[in-house]
Each structure stands twice: as structure tokens, then as C-alpha cells.
Scaffold this active site. Structure first.
Site, PDB file in Angstrom:
ATOM      1  N   SER A   1     -10.342   1.924  -1.809  1.00 49.52           N
ATOM      2  CA  SER A   1     -10.535   3.368  -1.491  1.00 49.52           C
ATOM      3  C   SER A   1     -11.512   2.677  -0.107  1.00 49.52           C
ATOM      4  CB  SER A   1     -10.821   4.587  -2.084  1.00 49.52           C
ATOM      5  OG  SER A   1     -10.350   4.905  -2.682  1.00 49.52           O
TER       6      SER A   1
ATOM      7  N   GLY B   1      -9.794  19.140 -25.307  1.00 56.47           N
ATOM      8  CA  GLY B   1      -9.728  17.938 -26.222  1.00 56.47           C
ATOM      9  C   GLY B   1      -8.679  17.296 -26.652  1.00 56.47           C
TER      10      GLY B   1
ATOM     11  N   GLU C   1      -5.048  -3.739  -3.763  1.00 60.70           N
ATOM     12  CA  GLU C   1      -4.235  -3.493  -2.759  1.00 60.70           C
ATOM     13  C   GLU C   1      -5.187  -2.892  -1.763  1.00 60.70           C
ATOM     14  OE1 GLU C   1      -0.048  -3.316  -2.628  1.00 60.70           O
ATOM     15  OE2 GLU C   1       0.214  -4.061  -4.673  1.00 60.70           O
TER      16      GLU C   1
ATOM     17  N   ARG D   1       0.898  -1.103  -0.033  1.00 61.63           N
ATOM     18  CA  ARG D   1      -0.198   0.209   0.436  1.00 61.63           C
ATOM     19  C   ARG D   1       0.696   1.761  -0.248  1.00 61.63           C
ATOM     20  NH1 ARG D   1      -5.108  -2.468   3.534  1.00 61.63           N
ATOM     21  NH2 ARG D   1      -5.508  -3.524   1.900  1.00 61.63           N
TER      22      ARG D   1
HETATM   23  C1  LIG Z   1      -4.693  -3.443 -12.262  1.00 68.33           C
HETATM   24  C2  LIG Z   1      -4.567  -4.554 -11.334  1.00 68.33           C
HETATM   25  C3  LIG Z   1      -3.909  -5.355 -10.269  1.00 68.33           C
HETATM   26  C4  LIG Z   1      -3.917  -6.504  -9.540  1.00 68.33           C
HETATM   27  N1  LIG Z   1      -2.985  -7.469  -9.360  1.00 68.33           N
HETATM   28  C5  LIG Z   1      -3.559  -8.099  -7.999  1.00 68.33           C
HETATM   29  C6  LIG Z   1      -2.215  -9.198  -7.600  1.00 68.33           C
HETATM   30  O1  LIG Z   1      -0.757  -8.916  -7.715  1.00 68.33           O
HETATM   31  N2  LIG Z   1      -1.973 -10.088  -7.206  1.00 68.33           N
HETATM   32  C7  LIG Z   1      -3.661 -10.066  -6.620  1.00 68.33           C
HETATM   33  O2  LIG Z   1      -3.857 -10.930  -5.255  1.00 68.33           O
HETATM   34  N3  LIG Z   1      -4.427  -9.286  -6.767  1.00 68.33           N
HETATM   35  C8  LIG Z   1      -4.873  -7.941  -7.740  1.00 68.33           C
HETATM   36  N4  LIG Z   1      -5.065  -7.503  -8.275  1.00 68.33           N
HETATM   37  C9  LIG Z   1      -6.927  -7.464  -7.309  1.00 68.33           C
HETATM   38  C10 LIG Z   1      -7.436  -6.392  -6.947  1.00 68.33           C
HETATM   39  O3  LIG Z   1      -6.635  -6.744  -5.580  1.00 68.33           O
HETATM   40  C11 LIG Z   1      -8.761  -6.600  -6.712  1.00 68.33           C
HETATM   41  O4  LIG Z   1      -9.591  -5.902  -7.744  1.00 68.33           O
HETATM   42  C12 LIG Z   1      -9.641  -5.523  -4.956  1.00 68.33           C
HETATM   43  O5  LIG Z   1      -9.135  -5.937  -3.870  1.00 68.33           O
HETATM   44  C13 LIG Z   1     -10.893  -5.334  -5.245  1.00 68.33           C
HETATM   45  O6  LIG Z   1     -11.519  -6.911  -5.398  1.00 68.33           O
HETATM   46  P1  LIG Z   1     -12.685  -7.618  -6.295  1.00 68.33           P
HETATM   47  O7  LIG Z   1     -12.046  -6.894  -7.712  1.00 68.33           O
HETATM   48  O8  LIG Z   1     -13.053  -9.057  -6.183  1.00 68.33           O
HETATM   49  O9  LIG Z   1     -14.016  -6.429  -6.128  1.00 68.33           O
HETATM   50  P2  LIG Z   1     -14.873  -6.555  -4.093  1.00 68.33           P
HETATM   51  O10 LIG Z   1     -14.149  -6.983  -3.650  1.00 68.33           O
HETATM   52  O11 LIG Z   1     -15.767  -7.620  -5.077  1.00 68.33           O
HETATM   53  O12 LIG Z   1     -15.005  -5.194  -4.123  1.00 68.33           O
HETATM   54  C14 LIG Z   1     -16.534  -4.817  -5.347  1.00 68.33           C
HETATM   55  C15 LIG Z   1     -16.596  -3.443  -4.521  1.00 68.33           C
HETATM   56  O13 LIG Z   1     -17.301  -3.390  -3.484  1.00 68.33           O
HETATM   57  C16 LIG Z   1     -16.345  -2.863  -2.812  1.00 68.33           C
HETATM   58  N5  LIG Z   1     -16.990  -3.318  -1.282  1.00 68.33           N
HETATM   59  C17 LIG Z   1     -16.436  -4.810  -1.106  1.00 68.33           C
HETATM   60  N6  LIG Z   1     -16.979  -4.685  -0.004  1.00 68.33           N
HETATM   61  C18 LIG Z   1     -16.457  -3.721   0.720  1.00 68.33           C
HETATM   62  C19 LIG Z   1     -17.078  -3.180   1.994  1.00 68.33           C
HETATM   63  N7  LIG Z   1     -17.082  -4.213   3.059  1.00 68.33           N
HETATM   64  N8  LIG Z   1     -18.161  -2.349   2.127  1.00 68.33           N
HETATM   65  C20 LIG Z   1     -17.505  -1.304   1.628  1.00 68.33           C
HETATM   66  N9  LIG Z   1     -17.963  -1.210   0.145  1.00 68.33           N
HETATM   67  C21 LIG Z   1     -17.158  -2.897  -0.785  1.00 68.33           C
HETATM   68  C22 LIG Z   1     -15.468  -2.409  -2.911  1.00 68.33           C
HETATM   69  O14 LIG Z   1     -14.771  -1.569  -2.402  1.00 68.33           O
HETATM   70  C23 LIG Z   1     -15.686  -2.389  -4.843  1.00 68.33           C
HETATM   71  O15 LIG Z   1     -15.879  -0.971  -5.399  1.00 68.33           O
HETATM   72  C24 LIG Z   1      -5.541  -6.425  -9.543  1.00 68.33           C
HETATM   73  C25 LIG Z   1      -7.026  -5.267  -9.556  1.00 68.33           C
HETATM   74  C26 LIG Z   1      -6.356  -4.563 -10.490  1.00 68.33           C
HETATM   75  C27 LIG Z   1      -7.683  -4.242 -11.039  1.00 68.33           C
END
Ligand SMILES: Cc1cc2nc3c(=O)[nH]c(=O)nc-3n(C[C@H](O)[C@H](O)[C@H](O)COP(=O)(O)OP(=O)(O)OC[C@H]3O[C@@H](n4cnc5c(N)ncnc54)[C@H](O)[C@@H]3O)c2cc1C
Length: 385
Positions: free
Chosen positions: A370, A344, A367, A247
Site C-alpha cells: 500500500s 470470541g 504486487e 494489481r
Molecule cells: C503471499 C505472498 C506472495 C508473493 N508472491 C510473489 C510472487 O509470486 N512473485 C514475486 O516476485 N514476489 C512475490 N511476493 C513478494 C512481494 O511482492 C514482496 O514481499 C513485496 O513487494 C514487498 O517487498 P519486501 O517484502 O521486500 O518488503 P520491502 O520492500 O523491504 O518493504 C518493507 C516495508 O517498507 C515499505 N517501503 C519500501 N519502500 C518504501 C518507500 N519508498 N516509501 C515508503 N515505504 C516503503 C514497504 O511498503 C514495506 O512496508 C509475495 C509476497 C507474499 C507475502
């Protein structure tokens, strides 16, 4: 209070800045269009000692302080988020995690190879049904003779198609009404192991286009017992501590994007004329530039405070979370304003601001989104439910 940087930190800043401005910036747009990073970028980072980050020189590392490492990430982020993202996963999530949790044999086996770039690392936590709720991972580790067999899926794994080492989180069978996160264990896996399959993450178009992301399938993937990192059933702690390292790296990378947005905007508003004046002479544009600068400096102090606290050896989970939350949100706002102020032209890849805008969205998500950072901060302030 002393807000000055040491000679050590300024030296690393110069090394990273020279590399980023001379060797990364000039090809950042091309890498974005091609959707790939040349391997020479990684070997050059290794040669300069950047990949060695905070690892001790006895283990092939560069002995950087956390503040120096944040300065490196800021410089890389200013040039290209894909390059900075590569390094944050490799050096912070993987190397710092092995350094913190590995036994002597694991450290001496893996860290020198990772520091020299001979081996690339990836960190495999996220799954189709478990992102923010990392305790809910479904990948299993079944005890077998001499080790474990892993089965499951991981998605969005940065560096995974080029990595030779993966830290994989999986669940052992749950015992005695144990909470699910108590069964999580971290494994060090050679990616050439039978049953470790990876393919390019489909559909990644928005940003970090030059980064490598993979979908991993683990099918009866055998891992010897000695490859457990940090002890059986200690994996959730390992995962969360790695995220503390990461982070801070993401927050520092966001600072770099924010600075790049400001630099591009200042240069543009000084030269673009409308209504017979430089647009930088319009008060509304000035207000926007002033906000961009003020929020940048606020982020910078938060990032360096978190890094400094880490260097003192104190827990810096809260500070890293605040820094990541503030720096990514502020940089996202700055990138949006930068595109707007370019008019633009901001919408075209003739200028770099559209790339900054696309890339910064990823920093707000990975990681810990927000939303998740807000939860970490609020729990710290109000207390856990
Ligand atoms: C470019 C990129 C690189 C990445 N690299 C890695 C990597 O190297 N290794 C790895 O393990 N992962 C990696 N990730 C995955 C990333 O860590 C996850 O996408 C992220 O943690 C969110 O998980 P999710 O996509 O399942 O979304 P979800 O957890 O399903 O969340 C969906 C939405 O719900 C919100 N939400 C979830 N729970 C709550 C709550 N309790 N209260 C309020 N809001 C909530 C989230 O903030 C989000 O807006 C990567 C992702 C990206 C886009």
C-alpha cells in the site's frame, strides 16, 4: 455512462461463482488447515476455461474482457484467496505478460499449455534484498555461447514448486553508465533446467496457507537467447506492465474478500442475540455494517473502472493502483470489523472471518505494498521528483 455488465461478463461471473461456491468454499477451511490446494482445483479451473482468461481463443484462451476477468477474481476471492492468488499469478502475471511481450513463437509455445493447465506459471521478481525496490535485483545473467547463465536468489515466489514455466528477471552486465534498471531482462525458463532449484518458502503461517510459495536458487542456470521475453534490457518495463495486470487481479480478489466479510457479518448479526436483542439492532453494529457496505461499493466501482479502462486499450496503471490501494485497505478494515463483530467466535476457525483477516494482509503486501501504491498515485498527481 453505462454501468451495466454485458452478457459475456455475466456468463463468466456465473461460471466462476458456481465453481467457487460449490467446489472451493466447502473445502476452503480444510485447504487452509492442510496448507495445500488439491491439483483437481487447477484442472477444474482449466476445464471451465477460467485459466484462459483474456487470452485469445486462437491461443487456447477464453477471450474474456478485463471486466469479466475481474468478476472471476472477485468470485474466487470471495471463496478462497489462495485459489484466487494462484490464478492471478498464473493468468495475469504470467500469461498476460507473455501475451503482451512475447513473440509469435513464444506465445504459441507457452499460452495454449498455460491456458489448459498442462503447464503452471510463476513470476520471479522479489529477492532477499529487492522487494519494493525491484530495480535493485541482484540476480545476474552472464552472456555465454548461445544464451545466458543466471545466478541469484528469488523469494516468496507463488506457484513456483508446482510451476513448469518461470518468468525470471535478471540483470545483464551494465553498459555505458546505464541506470541499474536498464540492465534488467526477462527470461522464460523451464523449471526443470539444471541449476533451477526451489524449496518451500519457510515460515509462511499467517495467510494464503493453501498457496504454494518457494525460495528459488539459480546456480549457473542456462537459458537460450530465444527465451528472452520482450527484448534484452527491456525487463523492467516487462515487470512493471505485468504488475499492472496483476494489481487489478489483486484488487478484484480483495473485493471478493470484502464481500465475504460482509456476507458473514450480516448473517451473524441477524442471529446472534445479546441484551435480549439481535446484535444487528444495535446502532454501533449497524454503523459498522453500513461502512462495510459503502466502502465495498466504492472499491467495486474503482475495480471495474480500472478493468473497463484496460478494455478500451488505454493505459490504466493509475486506475489499477488506486483500485488495489483502496480495495485492499477497505477489505482489511472490513475483515477486522467482521472478526470484532463475531466476538470470541471470530477468533476461532469455526467461522471463516479469521481466515479472511489473515489472508487479506497478504493482498496489502504483494504486487506493490500500500505504501508503493501511494507513491504511484502521488507521483501521478504531483509529478515525479
Ligand atoms: C503471499 C505472498 C506472495 C508473493 N508472491 C510473489 C510472487 O509470486 N512473485 C514475486 O516476485 N514476489 C512475490 N511476493 C513478494 C512481494 O511482492 C514482496 O514481499 C513485496 O513487494 C514487498 O517487498 P519486501 O517484502 O521486500 O518488503 P520491502 O520492500 O523491504 O518493504 C518493507 C516495508 O517498507 C515499505 N517501503 C519500501 N519502500 C518504501 C518507500 N519508498 N516509501 C515508503 N515505504 C516503503 C514497504 O511498503 C514495506 O512496508 C509475495 C509476497 C507474499 C507475502
Amino acid at each position: 455512462m453505462d454501468f451495466s455488465h454485458s452478457e459475456h461478463e455475466l456468463r463468466w461471473q456465473t461460471i466462476a461463482r458456481d465453481f467457487a461456491q460449490r467446489e472451493v468454499s466447502p473445502i476452503a477451511r480444510e485447504m487452509d488447515e492442510l496448507g495445500a490446494m488439491p491439483p483437481s482445483i487447477v484442472s477444474r479451473m482449466a476445464e471451465l476455461g477460467l485459466l484462459g482468461s483474456t487470452i485469445s481463443s486462437d491461443l487456447g484462451g477464453s477471450d474474456m474482457t478485463s471486466v469479466a476477468l475481474a468478476m472471476v477474481y472477485e468470485e474466487l476471492g470471495r471463496a478462497c484467496s489462495s485459489v484466487r492468488g494462484f490464478m492471478t499469478v498464473h493468468s495475469s502475471l504470467v500469461m498476460q505478460c507473455i501475451n503482451q511481450w512475447g513473440n509469435d513463437k513464444q506465445k504459441s509455445t507457452y499460452l495454449p499449455m498455460l491456458a489448459s493447465g498442462q503447464s503452471i506459471g510463476c513470476y520471479c521478481l522479489t529477492e532477499p534484498e529487492a522487494g519494493s525496490d525491484a530495480a535493485n535485483i541482484q540476480t545476474t545473467a552472464t552472456p555465454v555461447d548461445g544464451g545466458y547463465e543466471l545466478r541469484g536468489e528469488k523469494i516468496w515466489i507463488t506457484n513456483a514448486n508446482i510451476a513448469s514455466l518461470a518468468i525470471v528477471f535478471a540483470k545483464l552486465p551494465i553498459v555505458d553508465n546505464q541506470k541499474p534498471h536498464g540492465a534488467i531482462t526477462a527470461f522464460l525458463i523451464d523449471t526443470s533446467t539444471k541449476g533451477f532449484q526451489r524449496k518451500k518458502m519457510p515460515g509462511k503461517e499467517l495467510g494464503h496457507r493453501a498457496s504454494d510459495h518457494a525460495h528459488i536458487t539459480l546456480e549457473k542456470c542456462f537459458v537460450p537467447s530465444e527465451n528472452i521475453l520482450g527484448g534484452e534490457r527491456q525487463g523492467f518495463k516487462v515487470a512493471m506492465s505485468a504488475l499492472d495486470h496483476g494489481r487489478l487481479g489483486v484488487a478484484a480478489g480483495a473485493l471478493g474478500v470484502h464481500q465475504a466479510c460482509l456476507d458473514a457479518t450480516v448473517s451473524f448479526v441477524r442471529s446472534r442475540k445479546q441484551f435480549g436483542s439481535r446484535i444487528g439492532d444495535f446502532e454501533m453494529i449497524q454503523a459498522s455494517v453500513a461502512e462495510m457496505k459503502a466502502s465495498l461499493e466504492a472499491s467495486r466501482y474503482l475495480v471495474y473502472l480500472a478493468a473497463w479502462k484496460k478494455d478500451t486499450g488505454e493505459t490504466s496503471t493509475l486506475e489499477a493502483s488506486i483500485a488495489k490501494f483502496h480495495a485492499t485497505e477497505a477489505a482489511l478494515k472490513a475483515a477486522s470489523e467482521a472478526v470484532l463483530i463475531h466476538g470470541g467466535r471470530g477468533y476461532s476457525n469455526e467461522y471463516p472471518v479469521e481466515r479472511y483477516y489473515r489472508d487479506i494482509k497478504g493482498l496489502q503486501i504483494y504486487e506493490g505494498t500500500s505504501h508503493i501504491q501511494r507513491i504511484v498515485i502521488a507521483r501521478n498527481v504531483i509529478g515525479k521528483p
